[in-house]
Every structure is written in structure tokens, then in C-alpha cells.
Write a protein that holds these residues in place. Sequence first.
Motif, PDB file in Angstrom:
ATOM      1  N   PRO A   1     -12.718   6.164 -28.956  1.00  0.00           N
ATOM      2  CA  PRO A   1     -13.955   6.927 -30.373  1.00  0.00           C
ATOM      3  C   PRO A   1     -12.837   8.022 -30.569  1.00  0.00           C
ATOM      4  O   PRO A   1     -13.181   8.587 -31.944  1.00  0.00           O
ATOM      5  CB  PRO A   1     -14.593   7.681 -28.819  1.00  0.00           C
ATOM      6  CG  PRO A   1     -14.706   6.847 -27.902  1.00  0.00           C
ATOM      7  CD  PRO A   1     -13.389   6.329 -27.718  1.00  0.00           C
ATOM      8  N   LEU A   2     -12.173   8.782 -29.437  1.00  0.00           N
ATOM      9  CA  LEU A   2     -10.790  10.137 -30.244  1.00  0.00           C
ATOM     10  C   LEU A   2     -10.358   9.531 -31.677  1.00  0.00           C
ATOM     11  O   LEU A   2     -10.317  10.523 -32.634  1.00  0.00           O
ATOM     12  CB  LEU A   2     -10.763  10.300 -29.340  1.00  0.00           C
ATOM     13  CG  LEU A   2     -10.863  11.527 -28.379  1.00  0.00           C
ATOM     14  CD1 LEU A   2     -10.295  11.958 -27.470  1.00  0.00           C
ATOM     15  CD2 LEU A   2     -11.840  12.949 -29.013  1.00  0.00           C
ATOM     16  N   LEU A   3      -9.811   8.416 -31.067  1.00  0.00           N
ATOM     17  CA  LEU A   3      -8.688   7.899 -31.935  1.00  0.00           C
ATOM     18  C   LEU A   3      -9.700   7.327 -33.375  1.00  0.00           C
ATOM     19  O   LEU A   3      -8.806   7.687 -34.961  1.00  0.00           O
ATOM     20  CB  LEU A   3      -8.232   6.496 -31.916  1.00  0.00           C
ATOM     21  CG  LEU A   3      -6.898   6.817 -30.853  1.00  0.00           C
ATOM     22  CD1 LEU A   3      -6.355   5.556 -30.362  1.00  0.00           C
ATOM     23  CD2 LEU A   3      -5.821   7.308 -31.799  1.00  0.00           C
ATOM     24  N   VAL A   4     -10.980   6.976 -33.121  1.00  0.00           N
ATOM     25  CA  VAL A   4     -11.302   6.257 -34.376  1.00  0.00           C
ATOM     26  C   VAL A   4     -12.185   7.953 -34.990  1.00  0.00           C
ATOM     27  O   VAL A   4     -11.960   7.435 -37.085  1.00  0.00           O
ATOM     28  CB  VAL A   4     -12.873   5.885 -34.229  1.00  0.00           C
ATOM     29  CG1 VAL A   4     -13.622   5.084 -35.280  1.00  0.00           C
ATOM     30  CG2 VAL A   4     -12.747   4.115 -33.361  1.00  0.00           C
ATOM     31  N   VAL A   5     -12.332   9.239 -34.385  1.00  0.00           N
ATOM     32  CA  VAL A   5     -12.689   9.672 -35.206  1.00  0.00           C
ATOM     33  C   VAL A   5     -12.066  10.827 -35.962  1.00  0.00           C
ATOM     34  O   VAL A   5     -12.029  10.807 -37.031  1.00  0.00           O
ATOM     35  CB  VAL A   5     -13.170  10.761 -34.425  1.00  0.00           C
ATOM     36  CG1 VAL A   5     -13.410  11.964 -34.874  1.00  0.00           C
ATOM     37  CG2 VAL A   5     -15.034  10.325 -33.837  1.00  0.00           C
ATOM     38  N   ALA A   6     -10.747  10.680 -35.525  1.00  0.00           N
ATOM     39  CA  ALA A   6      -9.300  11.042 -35.930  1.00  0.00           C
ATOM     40  C   ALA A   6      -9.195  10.380 -37.435  1.00  0.00           C
ATOM     41  O   ALA A   6      -8.917  11.619 -38.030  1.00  0.00           O
ATOM     42  CB  ALA A   6      -8.177  11.384 -35.060  1.00  0.00           C
ATOM     43  N   ALA A   7      -9.168   8.789 -36.745  1.00  0.00           N
ATOM     44  CA  ALA A   7      -8.739   8.356 -38.284  1.00  0.00           C
ATOM     45  C   ALA A   7      -9.824   8.890 -39.139  1.00  0.00           C
ATOM     46  O   ALA A   7      -9.758   8.985 -40.337  1.00  0.00           O
ATOM     47  CB  ALA A   7      -8.780   7.018 -38.146  1.00  0.00           C
ATOM     48  N   ALA A   8     -11.023   8.856 -39.049  1.00  0.00           N
ATOM     49  CA  ALA A   8     -12.048   8.952 -39.844  1.00  0.00           C
ATOM     50  C   ALA A   8     -11.729  10.063 -40.319  1.00  0.00           C
ATOM     51  O   ALA A   8     -12.355  10.656 -41.829  1.00  0.00           O
ATOM     52  CB  ALA A   8     -13.638   8.985 -39.655  1.00  0.00           C
ATOM     53  N   LEU A   9     -11.755  11.724 -39.583  1.00  0.00           N
ATOM     54  CA  LEU A   9     -10.938  12.726 -40.799  1.00  0.00           C
ATOM     55  C   LEU A   9     -10.441  13.222 -41.291  1.00  0.00           C
ATOM     56  O   LEU A   9     -10.197  12.895 -42.419  1.00  0.00           O
ATOM     57  CB  LEU A   9     -11.184  13.888 -39.065  1.00  0.00           C
ATOM     58  CG  LEU A   9     -12.245  14.628 -38.638  1.00  0.00           C
ATOM     59  CD1 LEU A   9     -12.362  14.932 -37.524  1.00  0.00           C
ATOM     60  CD2 LEU A   9     -13.001  15.445 -39.670  1.00  0.00           C
ATOM     61  N   VAL A  10      -9.357  12.063 -41.074  1.00  0.00           N
ATOM     62  CA  VAL A  10      -8.147  11.805 -42.001  1.00  0.00           C
ATOM     63  C   VAL A  10      -8.024  11.238 -43.193  1.00  0.00           C
ATOM     64  O   VAL A  10      -8.114  11.545 -44.144  1.00  0.00           O
ATOM     65  CB  VAL A  10      -6.833  11.224 -41.753  1.00  0.00           C
ATOM     66  CG1 VAL A  10      -5.368  11.215 -41.486  1.00  0.00           C
ATOM     67  CG2 VAL A  10      -6.180  12.408 -40.143  1.00  0.00           C
ATOM     68  N   LEU A  11      -9.385  10.224 -43.088  1.00  0.00           N
ATOM     69  CA  LEU A  11      -9.377   9.611 -44.574  1.00  0.00           C
ATOM     70  C   LEU A  11     -10.107   9.993 -45.318  1.00  0.00           C
ATOM     71  O   LEU A  11      -9.864  10.404 -46.388  1.00  0.00           O
ATOM     72  CB  LEU A  11     -10.514   8.164 -43.893  1.00  0.00           C
ATOM     73  CG  LEU A  11     -10.532   7.177 -44.332  1.00  0.00           C
ATOM     74  CD1 LEU A  11      -9.175   7.071 -45.530  1.00  0.00           C
ATOM     75  CD2 LEU A  11     -11.908   6.674 -44.450  1.00  0.00           C
ATOM     76  N   VAL A  12     -11.258  10.603 -45.195  1.00  0.00           N
ATOM     77  CA  VAL A  12     -12.629  11.604 -45.201  1.00  0.00           C
ATOM     78  C   VAL A  12     -11.423  13.401 -46.014  1.00  0.00           C
ATOM     79  O   VAL A  12     -12.042  13.196 -47.223  1.00  0.00           O
ATOM     80  CB  VAL A  12     -13.947  11.685 -44.891  1.00  0.00           C
ATOM     81  CG1 VAL A  12     -14.519  12.598 -45.666  1.00  0.00           C
ATOM     82  CG2 VAL A  12     -14.150  10.618 -44.078  1.00  0.00           C
ATOM     83  N   LEU A  13     -10.816  13.271 -44.964  1.00  0.00           N
ATOM     84  CA  LEU A  13     -10.162  14.631 -45.158  1.00  0.00           C
ATOM     85  C   LEU A  13      -9.278  14.823 -46.192  1.00  0.00           C
ATOM     86  O   LEU A  13      -8.789  15.801 -46.005  1.00  0.00           O
ATOM     87  CB  LEU A  13     -10.472  16.031 -44.553  1.00  0.00           C
ATOM     88  CG  LEU A  13     -11.763  16.325 -44.080  1.00  0.00           C
ATOM     89  CD1 LEU A  13     -12.207  17.162 -42.717  1.00  0.00           C
ATOM     90  CD2 LEU A  13     -13.190  16.884 -45.082  1.00  0.00           C
ATOM     91  N   GLY A  14      -8.578  14.264 -45.884  1.00  0.00           N
ATOM     92  CA  GLY A  14      -7.346  14.019 -46.197  1.00  0.00           C
ATOM     93  C   GLY A  14      -6.659  12.237 -47.546  1.00  0.00           C
ATOM     94  O   GLY A  14      -5.745  13.233 -48.432  1.00  0.00           O
TER      95      GLY A  14
END
Lengths: 337, 302
Positions: A7-20
Motif C-alpha cells: 500500500p505504501l508503494l501504491v500511495v507513493a506511486a500515486a503521489l509521484v504521478l499526480v504531483l510529479g
Amino acid sequence: MSDRLRPLLVVAAALVLVLGVVPAVLGALDRSYLYQVANLALIFVLLAASMHLVTGVAGLLQLGHAAFYGIGAYTAALLATEAGLTFGWTLPLSGLSAAFVAVLVALPTMRLVSIYFAVATLGIGQMIYLVMLNWVPVTKGPNGILVTSGLELFGYDLSASAPAYFVVAIITLVSLWVIHRLSHSYYGNALRALREDDQCADAMGLDTVRLKIESFAVSGFFAGIAGALWAHTAGYISPADFAFPQSILILAMVVVGGLGSLPGAVIGALILILLPEVLRPVGDFRNIIVGGVLFFSILLMPKGIIGEVSALDLVRRQLGGAWRGEGTKAGPEVGWR
Amino acid sequence: MDYYLQQLAIGLSLGMVYALMAIGFTLIFGVLNVVNFAHGEVYTIGAFAGLVVITAFAPPLFVVLLIVVAVGALAGVGLERIAFKPFRRFSDEASLKSRAMREATLMSSLAVSIIVREAIEIGFGSQFQTVPLDRLLNKPISLGPVTIVSGDVIIFVVAALMLGGLQYVLKRTNVGLSIRAVSSNPLGAKYVGINTDRTIIWTFAVGSMMGAAAGILVGLYYGAIFPSMGFIPGIKAFVAMVMGGLSSIPGAVICALILGFSESIATIFVPSVWADMVAYGFLIVTLIFFPRGIFGGARDRV
């Protein structure tokens, strides 16, 4: 280990995608239209997530969600144009006004079940739409309202394309996190108990009416927030943005993504907003595609893409043991994840 | 005074139209225990079929009505096959009563209604269609102090005939007998050898005939035929059905008339754009205070 890590990886990936990644791509292409599409997609992600709480988790079929979205947008637009308030004030106030109306709507209708509730929300949604359309002295009627004040937060002007995207993205992500915490907690499990069998939940000591009203109010609050974001980023609102087809569009997002799954609602919203953009050459068919996606997802994937409850599963559970041995697990697993 | 009587006459024809629509809802709800959200689209299809027939052949009104009714029946059967049949894979008692199955068909009929409406919009355009002027049902008729238009009379006569015909079909024919049997107890009807699947098709055909006839009558009465015309009357008819107690046909008809009268009277006091509020207000008040409907008998929880 991996259960905690994933779940942490999924959240991190989503954050990178949306904010990066997305802002980088948008910045490289640098077209204001694409920023509009990205903002619209994020706003509908928020709307679908707020409906997910009521329809997916608490199992109340809502057919008037766009009305709360509209109340938020009109509150924000009127406060900004008539009272001259800035975005920092209009955002929470529009959320609160939508939540207030949601409580007013919920108080009399919460004792209704299934289609009666659905139709009552449809009727109330239409009433709110009629008020937006016909109360011309306040809402300007079909002409809509031009919102001139952009996104101004703590004295900084964030109306340019890229900062506006970040404001919408961060508010959406925070709201998603709140909705996630709400639906994956003991509170969320209580709502799921309502969905599975509200009489039984009542017998187990849950205050069902209060839970329904609360979930409705929270859902209305986030719909109102989405409305304020739309009013300030689009700069123009009219009643047609909040009519019945929009309610159905949001419902379709939740159903296609899978009832009861927050990632499902997010994915459903992205599909139904971005698909018509991708299929721009067939522009006229946009709404047919929405209807078709809704129909086939109910027919072929009653669980949606990643849903936790399906129409057929509920039927099987009611049939008892006879269906259990067929390899499919009888019930969804919910709880702390 | 005359003005009020005139509004009452308009209210009567409006109420008759809602009654025709409400009967379709009521029949289908009685048999399947689900709400057919695409019923408003049957009304639209009826209006457009009538318009196409009129512009192509210009037959007399009676022939137009016959063709429209036939098209409506076909649309109803097609609708049942597409939006309802696939969700009746299980015919046992548990799934017949399942809330989830009901909501699945609710959403599938909603999806079909979106597709139909958008398809009509692509085919004909979203604006009002032009109805040949000589076909409009607006010839004035003086009736003592009141002046009504021919449409009021025609709608009343056609609706009354169709209601009478429905009563005959339900009470005197085998099809009607099986419809009543299935709506009173689907499983029991199946056990005594009634072909429930065929009965459901008949129900959709009969209900949709009435809806389609209402569509073309209103289209010619107001001269307004457009793709989303079925949405508002659909909701009003649904309100009438809920007020009438869901499975009671006389109740639905009486409540549809009440709705029509109160709407036309409301337009005396408020601008006509607010008249729709009356129906929604009735809906909410009925659901809160008379959840069994005004004429309804015993029912499960609502």
C-alpha cells in the motif's frame, strides 16, 4: 512485510504521478486546455470518492449527487462575486453549506430504503436544480455566474495554470485520504454493515439512521468542496453543469470502478472523464459511451473493476450454503488494511 | 372563473397523460418488482415514431396512433430483452426479492435510457422537431363559457379508451389473468404452469403501448417533440405510481389526475417554470408521510 509495503508503494506511486509526472507533462506541453482537463478529472475523482462513501460503502443508491456539487459551486461563486470573499473562505464555506443541505435532505429521507431512497434523492436533486435554474435574482438562472476571482490563498495568487493544478491536486489528495481513513476504519465497517443488511445492523446496536445521516453529510461536504474547486478553476458555472446527467455520470464512475472500493471510484472517474477526451473525434457519442460503459459494466462485471460487493454475490449469500462450494469466496474481506 | 375552468380542463388532459405513463410503471413494477427507468424513453420513442410516420405518409390520426402503439410495444419488448432479461438469470425466491438485483436492473434500465436518448439526439438533433402545423391538436372548441382545444378532448377520449381496454385485458383475457397472477405471486404463478417469461414480455408490451401513445399525444398537443422530452413526464408518472401505492392501477390513475390538476392550478399562482416543483413536493411528502401510498395496501418496508 510485503503486505505492509505494497500500500505504501501504491500511495507513493500515486503521489509521484499526480504531483510529479502529470504536472511535468502538462508543463512540457503547456496548453491551458490540458490543465482544464486535468482539473476536471481531479474534481470528478473527488466527486466519485464522495459518492463512494454513500453509495459504495453505506449502500445508499444516490441519484442526486450533482445537486450537492452544484450547491458547493453556487455558494463559492456567490460568496466570491457578491461578498468578495477569497478562495480560502469560499472553499470551507461551500463544503459546509453543501453538508448542511445534505443533512436537511437526509433527515426525512433516511428511513427509506433502496429504490425509494434513490427516487427521493432524484426528486430532491431535481428540486435543487430547478431552484438553480429559476431563482433568477440570486442564481442568474440559465445564464450562469462568471467567477472572476481566481484561486487566491493566504494572499498568494495561484490562478495561473500550474499553481491552480497543484491546489486542486493537493485538496483532492487530502480529501481522498480523509475518505479512505473514514471508509477503512471501524466507522467504515459500521457503514458496510448498513449496506449488507441494515435491519441486522440495527439489531446489533448500530444507530443506523444517524450513521446514514453522517455519511450523507460527509459526502455532501466533499461534493461541495468539489463544487468550489470547479467554480474557481473553470471561472463560469451554469445550472446545466449540475443537472441529472451529471449525477448519473458520477454514479457510473462509482459503478464502473466497483461499488465499495475507493481506488475503484478513482479509476472509474478517470476512465469516464479521460475516455471521451481520448475519443474526441467521436465527440457526439460521448454520452452514449457513458451509458454503454455503465450498462456493460453492470452486465459483465457486476463487481466493477475492483469492487468489493456485487449484485450476484449478495444474491448468492442470501441463498445460503448451496452456492458456497463453487470456489468463489462468499463474502468480501473488509477491515483494517 | 372561466380561466379556472380552463385550467381544470388542461389539468384533466395533463393528468390523463400522466395516468397513461403511470400505468406502464405500475404494471411493470407489479410483475417484476423493479422500477423501469427507461419508461420515459418509450414515451419519447412513441413521439418520434409518430412524427416520422406523419412526415412520411401523413395518415389520419387514428392510423398514426395504431402505428405508434405497435412501435411502443416493440420498444417495450426490446427494452425488456436488453435491460431486464439478462438480470433474471436466477428465478428463485431469494433473487426475486433481492435488493441488489433490483438495483442492478434499475441501473441497467437507466443506462439503456441514456443510450436511447443520446441515439435519438444524434439521429434527429437535440432541438425541437417541427411538427406539421395542420397536425397540431389545437383547434379551439367552445364549451359553454370555456374554450378548450381539440387536443384536450382527443387525449381524454384516447386515454379513457385505453384505460377501458386495459381493464378488459386484465380482467377478461388469459394474458391479463397471467399478468395478475405473476404480480400477486411470481413463484406461485410459475408453479401453476404460467410462463412467467412470456407474461413479463406481455406486461412490457402493454405498458409501453400506453407510454408511447401518451408520447405522441403530448407531442402533437404542445408541438414539442425533442429527445429528452420523456424525462419529466417519466418522473411525474413515477410520483403518481408511488402516491397510488405502487401496485394499484386505480390508485395510480387517480393520483396522476390529482397531479395533473394540482400542476395546472399551480400555474395560476406561480410562474409555470416552478410547476414541476409540485410533483417533486408531492413525491417527498408522500414518501415521508404515506410510505405505503395513499391507496396502497400492505407492502414491505420502504
